[in-house]
Design a protein around this motif. Sequence first.
Motif, mmCIF file in Angstrom:
data_model
loop_
_atom_site.group_PDB
_atom_site.id
_atom_site.type_symbol
_atom_site.label_atom_id
_atom_site.label_comp_id
_atom_site.label_asym_id
_atom_site.label_seq_id
_atom_site.Cartn_x
_atom_site.Cartn_y
_atom_site.Cartn_z
ATOM 1 N N SER A 149 0.841 -1.199 0.000
ATOM 2 C CA SER A 149 0.000 0.000 0.000
ATOM 3 C C SER A 149 0.877 1.251 0.000
ATOM 4 N N THR B 156 0.615 5.573 1.162
ATOM 5 C CA THR B 156 -0.128 6.520 1.981
ATOM 6 C C THR B 156 0.199 7.948 1.567
ATOM 7 N N THR C 214 -4.982 5.908 2.328
ATOM 8 C CA THR C 214 -4.158 4.741 2.030
ATOM 9 C C THR C 214 -4.719 4.061 0.793
#
Length: 194
Positions: A48, A50, A55
Amino acid sequence: PRQPTPTLTPPTKPSPAPAAAPRRGTAIGDVIGWIEAGTPADVAGYHSMTRGADTTDLGDGVAFTTAGGVTNCVTNRYRDGALACLVKLTDPPPRPAGVESAWKANWVDFTGTTVDVGSPHGDPGPFGDGTGSELPSGQTLAFGGYRCRADPVGVFCVDYGHRTAVALSARGVEPFGCLKKTTPPADIGLRFSC
């Protein structure tokens, strides 16, 4: 008749990985050995990116940064998962003559057979989602055909399919394996290729 006693040869041990990070001219096998000698990180923590409070899940994609944010890397979904990194270079390549769009001197694309440093980008591309988690020094991250190792002197990434590697740091970009400096296309600052 008495048989001669067989001579036993001790098993050969693989050569230990060098303790210090690879330097210019290090053989690709030694670079790979050094990268693999790091401590494996769990890739699940790197799927992921951010940006602020948002996110974004990258699915099978991977994103990571290094200490101090010197390097921000992501598997580029726009380029078949090739590794793209933004590196805080102290001496980035200059904008080539004739490049009118937004110039990103610190954008590095590593496809295995080429490394491009500096290119035109009118939008943030795969970096629009922010940054990945920090890969701590001494740890390695394996994804796709790549493995990267963070170190205080930079991040080192190998492309196993092509047996090439690259070191990324504020000091610059160092290629390993068959990657050699070549004449870049008109819109690229610096290119290494096989």
